[in-house]
Enzyme design. Structure first.
Site, PDB file in Angstrom:
ATOM      1  N   GLU A  33       7.622  -2.322  -3.957  1.00  0.00           N
ATOM      2  CA  GLU A  33       8.200  -0.898  -4.150  1.00  0.00           C
ATOM      3  C   GLU A  33       8.739  -0.235  -3.013  1.00  0.00           C
ATOM      4  OE1 GLU A  33       5.099   0.657  -5.520  1.00  0.00           O
ATOM      5  OE2 GLU A  33       5.816  -0.353  -7.785  1.00  0.00           O
ATOM      6  N   GLU A  68       2.782  -5.810 -11.772  1.00  0.00           N
ATOM      7  CA  GLU A  68       1.653  -4.916 -12.167  1.00  0.00           C
ATOM      8  C   GLU A  68       1.967  -3.891 -12.829  1.00  0.00           C
ATOM      9  OE1 GLU A  68       1.855  -3.015  -7.647  1.00  0.00           O
ATOM     10  OE2 GLU A  68       1.045  -1.615  -9.266  1.00  0.00           O
TER      11      GLU A  68
HETATM   12  O1  LIG Z   1      -0.347   3.756  -9.139  1.00  0.00           O
HETATM   13  C1  LIG Z   1      -0.852   2.033  -9.424  1.00  0.00           C
HETATM   14  C2  LIG Z   1      -0.705   1.441  -8.683  1.00  0.00           C
HETATM   15  C3  LIG Z   1      -0.579   1.844  -6.741  1.00  0.00           C
HETATM   16  O2  LIG Z   1      -1.640   1.368  -6.660  1.00  0.00           O
HETATM   17  C4  LIG Z   1      -0.231   0.659  -6.214  1.00  0.00           C
HETATM   18  O3  LIG Z   1      -0.385   0.345  -5.311  1.00  0.00           O
HETATM   19  C5  LIG Z   1       1.563   0.971  -6.031  1.00  0.00           C
HETATM   20  O4  LIG Z   1       2.176  -1.511  -6.258  1.00  0.00           O
HETATM   21  C6  LIG Z   1       1.713   1.421  -7.739  1.00  0.00           C
HETATM   22  N1  LIG Z   1       3.461   1.479  -7.910  1.00  0.00           N
HETATM   23  C7  LIG Z   1       3.238   2.414  -9.231  1.00  0.00           C
HETATM   24  C8  LIG Z   1       4.230   2.702 -10.048  1.00  0.00           C
HETATM   25  C9  LIG Z   1       5.063   3.076  -9.385  1.00  0.00           C
HETATM   26  C10 LIG Z   1       4.489   4.410  -8.685  1.00  0.00           C
HETATM   27  C11 LIG Z   1       3.370   4.263  -7.346  1.00  0.00           C
HETATM   28  C12 LIG Z   1       3.310   5.618  -6.300  1.00  0.00           C
HETATM   29  C13 LIG Z   1       2.597   7.076  -7.404  1.00  0.00           C
HETATM   30  C14 LIG Z   1       3.350   6.964  -8.916  1.00  0.00           C
HETATM   31  C15 LIG Z   1       3.784   5.847  -9.476  1.00  0.00           C
HETATM   32  C16 LIG Z   1       1.852   1.828  -9.363  1.00  0.00           C
HETATM   33  N2  LIG Z   1       1.146   1.497  -8.533  1.00  0.00           N
END
Ligand SMILES: OC[C@@H]1[C@@H](O)[C@H](O)[C@@H](O)c2[nH]c(CCc3ccccc3)c[n+]21
Length: 485
Positions: free
Chosen positions: A207, A386
């Site tokens: 990301e 994910e």
């Molecule tokens: O938020 C759940 C997970 C994180 O724990 C992972 O490390 C990360 O890769 C991840 N990306 C996303 C979607 C984008 C996002 C990132 C940060 C905060 C909100 C949305 C959700 N998550």
């Protein structure tokens, strides 16, 4: 039943800062670790005050978690190699030839002499432990994808507190500084050389769009360095795009395995007909890490040295963005609260859909939209790297899992080459600035005792993963309903 095919992989994922620490001797320092300990971040509420050293302890308990993953029918994992563990001290003294011009860094030339020099800077115990972890999972017949970067930088490259206090010119500035591109390329070359024999697939980073936007624009997100600066944002975007391309080239020196990139891509939905163009603009913008790696275009600037650097795509999908056209905004669109990522925790979206503990609307059909769009544009293999939900009481997760897998099946049945599904997450872990209160695990973790407990969704997941199909008896959980009773 909905068959996903015997080759479709079901996996779990590990990120150093989020999973590894928890038992004594597993600690490491990185920019995120500094950031989460900073007193001003804590008293201001920017971060939760939870610390990574109180985490689930995967660094010591990995065999137990692999036992659970295997029991739940999983046959794949992606695991992050924490740069800050491997190189706790600067590697800048190992000088490598680079090619740069006014546009940026066009080449970083590494050979085995450089690898040998880097070896004397590396933490050999950390490297050995990562090899043990990977070999343990492979010994169970599991496939291993290595993630080479998941947000966390060594502190000799990035001190986010000093950046916020002194500015990017008087502190180790991380991705704002082009030297990080060179150090990253040396790191990934070293890992490819040292672990390439046990790795099935790679991806360069997680990301990049999130790193840049949350660190330098949406600074209320609690992401380091919380430094509001559009010019820095643009430099970080460019350096991450260059790091991917230079890293791709470096890994190819020592490994023939496919190299991907992972981005979270939302389904971009216009509020009204007149907002269609704004939604399209948002979606195209969301794609920039993939677009630049495949076609070389970054903000409509063409870079020949960046194109043709991608073998597969990792999609992180959680929910949608509903947008309206907004000429006054930076990018011509505005994301509306009340939908997608902007809902009330455990509430209901404006559209009447259930929302997670994090306030993220459940929108399963969006993963179908995104998969179709990615396949139509790039024709590259895709893994869902994910997909999951913060749901401590496991009320919504069963429906969430079945509904998203159903939409993935729909995409596959229309020819989209989706090869696997990594649920976020196997176990509860540290949700960055939000701490441990956001529980994404199929498996509940008691962070005092480190004991693992199976949520009901773990058993539902086992039914699906072990048979590589959604049984008919689960089809009532598909939301929105595929048939009208
Ligand atoms: O938020 C759940 C997970 C994180 O724990 C992972 O490390 C990360 O890769 C991840 N990306 C996303 C979607 C984008 C996002 C990132 C940060 C905060 C909100 C949305 C959700 N998550």
């Amino acid at each position: 039943s909905i068959k996903l095919g015997k080759d479709f992989r079901f996996g779990f994922s590990i990120v150093g800062v989020q999973h590894e620490m928890g038992l004594p001797g597993s600690e490491f320092v990185s920019d995120w670790v500094l950031w989460l300990h900073d007193q001003e971040n804590i008293v201001s509420g920017l971060v939760s005050g939870d610390f990574p050293e109180n985490g689930p302890g995967y660094w010591h308990l990995y065999r137990q978690d692999h036992d659970i993953a295997e029991r739940l029918g999983m046959d794949a994992m992606w695991i992050t190699i924490e740069w800050a563990r491997i190189f706790p001290r600067p590697t800048t003294d190992v000088v490598v030839p680079i090619d740069r011009d006014s546009e940026g860094i066009k080449g970083v030339y590494i050979d085995v002499e450089h690898i040998e020099k880097l070896r004397s800077y590396a933490d050999r115990d950390a490297l050995r432990r990562y090899r043990e972890i990977i070999e343990d999972w492979k010994s169970r017949g599991g496939m291993v994808i290595v993630n080479l970067f998941h947000w966390s930088l060594p502190i000799w490259l990035h001190d986010p507190i000093k950046v916020r206090k002194l500015g990017v010119d008087r502190a180790p500035a991380g991705w704002v500084d082009e030297k990080t591109v060179v150090e990253y390329t040396k790191f990934v070359a070293f890992i490819a050389h040292e672990l390439g024999d046990v790795v099935d697939m790679w991806y360069t980073m997680n990301e990049p769009n999130v790193i840049a936007s949350l660190g330098y624009i949406q600074i209320q997100s609690g992401f380091p360095p919380g430094y509001l600066d559009i010019d820095c944002y643009k430099r970080v975007v460019k350096h991450l795009a260059e790091a991917h391309a230079r890293g791709y080239e470096a890994v190819k020196l020592f490994s023939k395995k496919p190299i991907g990139i992972v981005e979270s891509i939302a389904s971009w939905i216009p509020l009204r007909e007149g907002d269609r163009e704004a939604a399209e603009k948002g979606f195209r913008y969301n794609l920039w890490p993939i677009e630049v790696a495949v076609n070389g275009y970054l903000d409509d600037v063409y870079r020949d040295d960046l194109k043709g650097h991608l073998d597969w795509i990792g999609l992180n999908y959680y929910t949608r963005n509903v947008v309206v056209s907004d000429p006054r905004s930076l990018q011509g669109f505005r994301i509306l609260p009340g939908y997608g990522y902007g809902c009330t925790p455990r509430g209901i979206s404006i559209d009447g859909r259930p929302c997670s503990d994090f306030g993220w609307e459940i929108y399963p059909e969006g993963i179908y939209d995104v998969l179709k769009r990615l396949w139509d544009r790039y024709r590259l293999p895709i893994y869902v790297t994910e997909n999951g939900i913060a749901d401590a009481v496991d009320a919504l997760r069963p429906h969430f899992i079945v509904s998203h897998l159903y939409q993935i099946h729909r995409a596959r049945s229309e020819g989209v080459d989706v090869r696997g599904y990594f649920h976020w997450n196997l176990i509860d872990n540290l949700e960055w600035a939000q701490g441990y209160r956001m529980r994404f695990g199929l498996v509940h973790v008691d962070f005092e005792t480190k004991k693992r407990y199976l949520r009901p969704s773990a058993l539902l997941f086992r039914e699906i993963a072990s048979g590589k199909e959604i049984p008919d008896e689960f089809m009532h959980m598909v939301y929105p309903p595929r048939y009208r009773v």
